[in-house]
Design an enzyme around this catalytic site. Sequence first.
Site, PDB file in Angstrom:
ATOM      1  NE  ARG A  88      -1.065   8.679   4.906  1.00  0.00           N
ATOM      2  CZ  ARG A  88      -0.863   7.909   5.975  1.00  0.00           C
ATOM      3  NH1 ARG A  88       0.078   8.230   6.834  1.00  0.00           N
ATOM      4  NH2 ARG A  88      -1.580   6.845   6.169  1.00  0.00           N
ATOM      5  CE  LYS A 146      -6.376   1.838   7.241  1.00  0.00           C
ATOM      6  NZ  LYS A 146      -5.446   2.647   6.435  1.00  0.00           N
ATOM      7  CD  GLU A 177      -2.438   1.441   2.692  1.00  0.00           C
ATOM      8  OE1 GLU A 177      -2.635   0.418   3.397  1.00  0.00           O
ATOM      9  OE2 GLU A 177      -2.791   2.579   3.034  1.00  0.00           O
TER      10      GLU A 177
HETATM   11  C1  3PG Z   1      -1.017   5.048   8.783  1.00  0.00           C
HETATM   12  O1  3PG Z   1      -1.904   5.777   9.125  1.00  0.00           O
HETATM   13  O2  3PG Z   1       0.054   5.469   8.328  1.00  0.00           O
HETATM   14  C2  3PG Z   1      -1.228   3.596   8.855  1.00  0.00           C
HETATM   15  O3  3PG Z   1      -2.356   3.317   9.584  1.00  0.00           O
HETATM   16  C3  3PG Z   1      -0.030   2.892   9.401  1.00  0.00           C
HETATM   17  O4  3PG Z   1       0.033   3.061  10.748  1.00  0.00           O
HETATM   18  P1  3PG Z   1       1.330   2.603  11.540  1.00  0.00           P
HETATM   19  O5  3PG Z   1       2.431   3.551  11.192  1.00  0.00           O
HETATM   20  O6  3PG Z   1       0.918   2.683  12.995  1.00  0.00           O
HETATM   21  O7  3PG Z   1       1.650   1.184  11.111  1.00  0.00           O
END
Ligand code: 3PG
Length: 212
Positions: free
Chosen positions: A51, A134, A47
């Site tokens: 961002r 999710k 994924e």
């Molecule tokens: C995010 O918001 O970047 C994802 O949910 C990943 O979260 P994490 O960095 O806690 O694995």
Amino acid sequence: MTLSSANPNAEEICRMAPVIPVLVIQEAASARALAEALVAGGLPALEVTLRTPAALNAIRAMAEVPGGVVGAGTLLTPDDVRAACAAGARFGVSPGATDRLLDACEEAELTLLPGAATASEAMALLERGHDVQKFFPAEAAGGVAMLRALAGPLPQIRFCPTGGVTPGNARDYLALSNTLCVGGSWVAPEELVAAGKWEAITRLAQEAAALA
Ligand code: 3PG
């Protein structure tokens, strides 16, 4: 797991490996090597979060990696969906869901792993046909205890908990009847990516793949 079609569904994506790496990519130039390192370690579903300015070019580069299935995360709007598809994303992930987003994914025929954090959100997504979701933000929204509680009335919904999942708690999630896999950023720390330490990332991926 071997995928049967060019458009895997959400369950197929989640059954590829116990962990879906959540990637925040700063430099598209490093994307292909990062994907190769993760796929080599046994994590084929990736994924890439939308961002960073580099995200779409990163998806383009990663989509070429044999054995990988690259999706776009942090989908918020119909424009995000169109851009993700144009870049070659084979699935999408969203932190929550709106009708506009769900409609756009249906129109684009993009497999979506939509986010839910409550029983009502999960039920609304189920009404739209999403029985794989999710669970976000997993730890902040109640973690393992919350997911176990949802399995009572909603056993037909399976989840990919993401947000605060670590090597320390991933097994507790994966042991739940309603968890297919987890998502997490720990397998691709930004400092290792920036330094091009691909073997170290492959080792992290191997450890994550062995959580099954
Ligand atoms: C995010 O918001 O970047 C994802 O949910 C990943 O979260 P994490 O960095 O806690 O694995």
